[in-house]
Motif scaffolding. Structure first.
Motif, PDB file in Angstrom:
ATOM      1  N   GLU A  68      54.653  87.207  37.171  1.00 35.45           N
ATOM      2  CA  GLU A  68      53.983  86.186  35.984  1.00 35.45           C
ATOM      3  C   GLU A  68      52.786  85.586  36.630  1.00 35.45           C
ATOM      4  O   GLU A  68      52.764  85.548  38.046  1.00 35.45           O
ATOM      5  CB  GLU A  68      55.047  85.091  35.994  1.00 35.45           C
ATOM      6  CG  GLU A  68      56.241  85.221  35.395  1.00 35.45           C
ATOM      7  CD  GLU A  68      57.389  84.297  35.206  1.00 35.45           C
ATOM      8  OE1 GLU A  68      57.167  83.428  36.251  1.00 35.45           O
ATOM      9  OE2 GLU A  68      58.388  84.509  34.505  1.00 35.45           O
ATOM     10  N   HIS A  98      50.842  83.767  41.557  1.00 32.66           N
ATOM     11  CA  HIS A  98      51.719  84.722  40.695  1.00 32.66           C
ATOM     12  C   HIS A  98      53.019  84.236  41.260  1.00 32.66           C
ATOM     13  O   HIS A  98      53.381  83.722  42.320  1.00 32.66           O
ATOM     14  CB  HIS A  98      51.407  86.239  41.311  1.00 32.66           C
ATOM     15  CG  HIS A  98      51.295  86.432  42.668  1.00 32.66           C
ATOM     16  ND1 HIS A  98      50.363  86.005  43.703  1.00 32.66           N
ATOM     17  CD2 HIS A  98      52.504  87.383  43.707  1.00 32.66           C
ATOM     18  CE1 HIS A  98      50.800  86.404  44.859  1.00 32.66           C
ATOM     19  NE2 HIS A  98      51.930  87.068  45.112  1.00 32.66           N
ATOM     20  N   TRP A 117      56.218  80.351  42.849  1.00 32.38           N
ATOM     21  CA  TRP A 117      54.804  80.555  42.516  1.00 32.38           C
ATOM     22  C   TRP A 117      53.763  80.120  43.635  1.00 32.38           C
ATOM     23  O   TRP A 117      53.997  79.237  44.524  1.00 32.38           O
ATOM     24  CB  TRP A 117      54.147  79.329  41.405  1.00 32.38           C
ATOM     25  CG  TRP A 117      54.591  79.689  39.866  1.00 32.38           C
ATOM     26  CD1 TRP A 117      55.552  79.359  39.342  1.00 32.38           C
ATOM     27  CD2 TRP A 117      53.784  80.626  39.205  1.00 32.38           C
ATOM     28  NE1 TRP A 117      55.612  80.099  37.876  1.00 32.38           N
ATOM     29  CE2 TRP A 117      54.469  80.849  37.979  1.00 32.38           C
ATOM     30  CE3 TRP A 117      52.606  81.088  39.365  1.00 32.38           C
ATOM     31  CZ2 TRP A 117      54.077  81.507  36.703  1.00 32.38           C
ATOM     32  CZ3 TRP A 117      52.039  82.170  38.007  1.00 32.38           C
ATOM     33  CH2 TRP A 117      52.896  82.207  36.931  1.00 32.38           C
ATOM     34  N   GLU A 164      49.232  82.900  35.637  1.00 29.76           N
ATOM     35  CA  GLU A 164      49.217  81.700  34.896  1.00 29.76           C
ATOM     36  C   GLU A 164      48.838  82.178  33.583  1.00 29.76           C
ATOM     37  O   GLU A 164      49.205  81.200  32.633  1.00 29.76           O
ATOM     38  CB  GLU A 164      48.041  80.758  35.769  1.00 29.76           C
ATOM     39  CG  GLU A 164      48.532  80.298  37.108  1.00 29.76           C
ATOM     40  CD  GLU A 164      47.308  79.506  37.648  1.00 29.76           C
ATOM     41  OE1 GLU A 164      46.322  79.896  37.795  1.00 29.76           O
ATOM     42  OE2 GLU A 164      47.977  78.428  38.327  1.00 29.76           O
ATOM     43  N   ASP A 165      48.153  83.369  33.117  1.00 28.17           N
ATOM     44  CA  ASP A 165      47.835  83.371  31.933  1.00 28.17           C
ATOM     45  C   ASP A 165      48.420  84.643  31.197  1.00 28.17           C
ATOM     46  O   ASP A 165      48.130  85.105  30.047  1.00 28.17           O
ATOM     47  CB  ASP A 165      46.398  83.497  31.850  1.00 28.17           C
ATOM     48  CG  ASP A 165      45.588  84.356  32.320  1.00 28.17           C
ATOM     49  OD1 ASP A 165      46.289  85.114  33.123  1.00 28.17           O
ATOM     50  OD2 ASP A 165      44.439  84.593  32.689  1.00 28.17           O
ATOM     51  N   SER A 166      49.298  85.445  31.831  1.00 23.07           N
ATOM     52  CA  SER A 166      49.863  86.661  31.432  1.00 23.07           C
ATOM     53  C   SER A 166      51.040  86.912  32.431  1.00 23.07           C
ATOM     54  O   SER A 166      51.336  86.499  33.355  1.00 23.07           O
ATOM     55  CB  SER A 166      48.673  87.782  31.592  1.00 23.07           C
ATOM     56  OG  SER A 166      48.615  88.158  32.879  1.00 23.07           O
TER      57      SER A 166
END
Length: 121
Positions: free
Chosen positions: A62, A84, A42, A64-66
């Motif tokens: 990836e 991300h 991340w 944080e919200d999708s």
């Protein structure tokens, strides 16, 4: 004379996953090829956008919200400042376009982090 470059042949320079190699330059943007498998880390790039173009395979980005799934031929620009984590379940070939100032894993440093010097080699 301006010779053409073979994008798929450029991947021959990549011997390790998550170790991008610079294969070209457009103004202040570097073109990098990388082979991905597993997950990176991340991270965010505070001042630079980053473009991922999938040459072969599939990448799951990836957020944080999708999650966005990219398949061969798709591209995605990750805006500056957005955390991300790229994940490839199987080997994936990607062309990255990003400013030369972009740190590989942003402020995060892991054993997979590569310096610009390593990416130029």
């Amino acid at each position: 004379m301006f010779p053409a470059n073979d994008l798929e042949a450029a991947f021959d320079r990549v011997t390790d996953y998550w170790s991008p190699k610079v294969v070209g330059k457009v103004n202040d943007q570097l073109l990098k090829v990388a082979k991905l498998k597993g997950e990176l880390v991340w991270h965010a790039h505070d001042s630079e956008d980053e473009l991922f173009y999938i040459v072969k395979g599939e990448l799951r980005m990836e957020f944080e919200d999708s999650v966005t799934v990219l398949r061969q031929g798709a591209f995605l620009t990750v805006p500056k400042g957005v955390r991300h984590n790229p994940v490839a379940d199987e080997e994936c070939w990607v062309l990255l376009i990003e400013p030369a100032s972009t740190l590989h894993t942003g402020a995060e440093v892991t054993d997979r982090t590569r310096s610009l010097e390593e990416q130029l080699s």
